[in-house]
Design a protein around this motif. Structure first.
Motif, PDB file in Angstrom:
ATOM      1  N   ALA A 169       0.836  -1.203   0.000  1.00  0.00           N
ATOM      2  CA  ALA A 169       0.000   0.000   0.000  1.00  0.00           C
ATOM      3  C   ALA A 169       0.869   1.251   0.000  1.00  0.00           C
ATOM      4  CB  ALA A 169      -0.919  -0.009   1.231  1.00  0.00           C
ATOM      5  N   TYR A 170       1.958   1.228   0.772  1.00  0.00           N
ATOM      6  CA  TYR A 170       2.869   2.373   0.807  1.00  0.00           C
ATOM      7  C   TYR A 170       3.511   2.595  -0.562  1.00  0.00           C
ATOM      8  CZ  TYR A 170       6.716   5.420   2.185  1.00  0.00           C
ATOM      9  OH  TYR A 170       7.583   6.470   2.283  1.00  0.00           O
ATOM     10  N   ILE A 171       4.010   1.525  -1.164  1.00  0.00           N
ATOM     11  CA  ILE A 171       4.665   1.663  -2.467  1.00  0.00           C
ATOM     12  C   ILE A 171       3.702   2.226  -3.500  1.00  0.00           C
ATOM     13  CG2 ILE A 171       5.733   0.392  -4.379  1.00  0.00           C
ATOM     14  CD1 ILE A 171       7.572   0.678  -1.976  1.00  0.00           C
ATOM     15  N   ASN A 172       2.489   1.708  -3.557  1.00  0.00           N
ATOM     16  CA  ASN A 172       1.520   2.207  -4.534  1.00  0.00           C
ATOM     17  C   ASN A 172       1.131   3.652  -4.259  1.00  0.00           C
ATOM     18  OD1 ASN A 172       1.153   0.178  -6.456  1.00  0.00           O
ATOM     19  ND2 ASN A 172      -0.231  -0.978  -5.131  1.00  0.00           N
ATOM     20  N   GLU A 173       1.023   4.020  -2.982  1.00  0.00           N
ATOM     21  CA  GLU A 173       0.721   5.406  -2.644  1.00  0.00           C
ATOM     22  C   GLU A 173       1.826   6.334  -3.134  1.00  0.00           C
ATOM     23  OE1 GLU A 173      -0.594   7.109   1.505  1.00  0.00           O
ATOM     24  OE2 GLU A 173       1.592   7.311   1.330  1.00  0.00           O
ATOM     25  N   GLN A 174       3.066   5.943  -2.869  1.00  0.00           N
ATOM     26  CA  GLN A 174       4.186   6.790  -3.258  1.00  0.00           C
ATOM     27  C   GLN A 174       4.423   6.787  -4.767  1.00  0.00           C
ATOM     28  OE1 GLN A 174       5.717   8.849  -0.972  1.00  0.00           O
ATOM     29  NE2 GLN A 174       4.044   8.067   0.296  1.00  0.00           N
TER      30      GLN A 174
END
Length: 496
Positions: free
Chosen positions: A263-268
């Motif tokens: 989720a963090y990677i996709n957000e960033q």
């Protein structure tokens, strides 16, 4: 890590470069910048030409739908290229960088990144190095969220000097860590990979991050407080649902940490316009700092001096290290690297007798050929259990499926569980430090005069003397009610 030369000759990974460009590289090998090539060098360059032609044949076979033949031709071309490149290093006048450019191209075709995109008439894409030097000349990968989420990472990894230096580290000094991380990951894969797959992110990226962050040790905690296999800081973990559950910190849960990481990677990726290098830099060095450095230029290369030069050394090394580990996950055989074959199928047992994870590790021994033993794996698969705490009979313990039979034969009856329990219950005698010798109190050896200063009190004067008391001082000077005034002259003990 060794220092990275930022002026290293680099090539940009081209998304749709023609075969004529690749063959042109091979043809260029007939000259070495004005000096005449020797016969051995020309023979090696001929092998380079054959490898390039093998690339062309493999591409045509793939377009014709014959994937098996394409991969066979490609493997043969890679083998030819690796053999000739190995001789290039010991042949005077041979330029190994020319071999590397074709080698990189073949690996990307092997990964499937160019099939369907490659056409013979396209113009080659310009490189960032054109007209630039130093850090600004480092290449930037063609970034495509389709390729990233399509699990093909080759297009996103700029094979520059920093990544190549990290490759060398993983293949030399960090090699044991890489192998350990791979083994740990294979037993955790059934929990972690589905989370990345749901998020449409490449598995190699998950492995690269985990290899660099924790080496696959679920219980890892850094000096800064980052925790778990993917090393979430507490506040960031909370933001992505990694709080506590019945007192258990979810940052240590492999599946939950992989979900949060995805989720963090996709957000960033959305914030940094799918610039994977900046995203990884944000994951390590802080997203706020990376946003300030990148500003409104999300397409700027991670290696741009306005960003790269202002990052910590840790972050400058972290990004290429993750990408290099991911690359090796995709292409181990092309770097003379063999990962062990691991049967990571999930299993579980219901304890027939009470035991701790430590005791199970002793009685399982090296079952299944695991020379290092099973303590790390059992701990990784059971992060909610204290490995030294005895679990009651009937408790459920997660372990690899291949250990279900050894558990039944070794850990239920017989000498091994008895031995394991005996060792576990043993306690080394505690050695108590001898008490510190008491300090002899200071003694007065006479008196001297002391003139009272502004702010002085009897108790303050006594504390400075270290050998008297308020009562003694008052009696020595005939003081009533312990009153003193600035300018008074008192008799005070001389201490030693």
């Amino acid at each position: 890590m060794k220092s990275v030369s930022l002026s290293y000759p680099l090539f940009r990974p081209l998304r749709a470069a023609p075969l004529l460009f690749i063959l042109g590289l091979a043809a260029a090998c007939s000259s070495t910048g004005g000096s005449k090539s020797t016969a051995p060098v020309n023979a090696l360059y001929s092998q380079l030409d054959l490898a390039s032609k093998g690339y062309e044949t493999a591409l045509q076979q793939a377009r014709a739908g014959d994937d098996a033949a394409s991969q066979k031709t490609l493997t043969a071309a890679l083998d030819r290229l690796k053999e000739s490149a190995a001789h290039c290093g010991s042949t005077p006048g041979c330029d190994p960088q020319r071999f590397f450019s074709v080698f990189d191209r073949l690996l990307r075709l092997k990964d499937g990144s160019f099939l369907g995109d490659e056409t013979l008439g396209d113009e080659p894409s310009p490189t960032l190095a054109d007209g630039a030097g130093g850090v600004a000349g480092l290449p930037e990968a063609q970034r495509s969220v389709t390729l990233l989420r399509g699990q093909k990472l080759s297009e996103l990894i700029a094979m520059n000097g920093a990544v190549k230096a990290a490759l060398e580290m993983w293949l030399t000094q960090w090699r044991p860590n890489l192998i350990d991380a791979y083994v740990n990951y294979q037993y955790l894969r059934y929990q972690m990979w589905p989370q990345y797959e749901k998020a449409d992110l490449p598995e190699a990226l998950l492995f690269g991050i985990m290899a660099k962050e924790s080496g696959g040790k679920v219980n890892a905690i850094s000096r800064s407080g980052a925790a778990g296999p993917l090393q979430f800081m507490y506040a960031t973990g909370l933001r992505f649902g990694l709080g506590t559950e019945n007192g258990f910190d979810l940052r240590f849960d492999p599946a939950q940490s992989a979900r949060a990481n995805a989720a963090y990677i996709n957000e960033q990726l959305k914030i940094f316009n799918n610039n994977l290098e900046l995203v990884l830099g944000a994951y390590n060095g802080g997203e706020g700092r990376m946003r300030r450095l990148a500003g409104d230029r999300p397409d700027t290369s991670f290696y741009d001096p306005t960003i790269y030069n202002k990052l910590s050394r840790e972050t400058r090394e972290y990004v290429p290290s993750v990408l290099a580990a991911a690359w090796l996950f995709l292409h181990p055989d092309s770097y003379n690297l063999r990962f062990p074959k691991i049967d990571g199928a999930a299993g579980a047992v219901t304890l027939k007798r009470s035991a701790s994870l430590a005791e199970l590790s002793v009685c399982l021994g090296s079952a299944g050929g695991m020379e290092e033993g099973w303590f790390r794996t059992l701990r990784n698969l059971n992060p909610r259990l204290n490995p030294q705490e005895t679990q009651p009979a009937g408790a459920r313990v997660q372990l690899p499926r291949l250990l279900e039979e050894p558990y039944a034969s070794r850990c239920v009856e017989g000498p091994w569980p008895i031995l394991a329990a005996d060792l576990h219950q043993a306690v080394a005698p505690a050695v108590q430090a001898p008490p510190a010798p008491a300090r002899a109190p200071a003694r007065a050896t006479g008196t001297r005069n002391y003139k009272v200063r502004n702010g002085d009190t009897l108790i303050g004067i006594v504390h400075r003397l270290h050998c008297s008391s308020v009562r003694e001082l008052a009696e020595l000077n005939g003081l009533r009610h312990h009153r003193i005034r600035a300018g008074d002259v008192l008799k005070v003990p001389v201490c030693r």
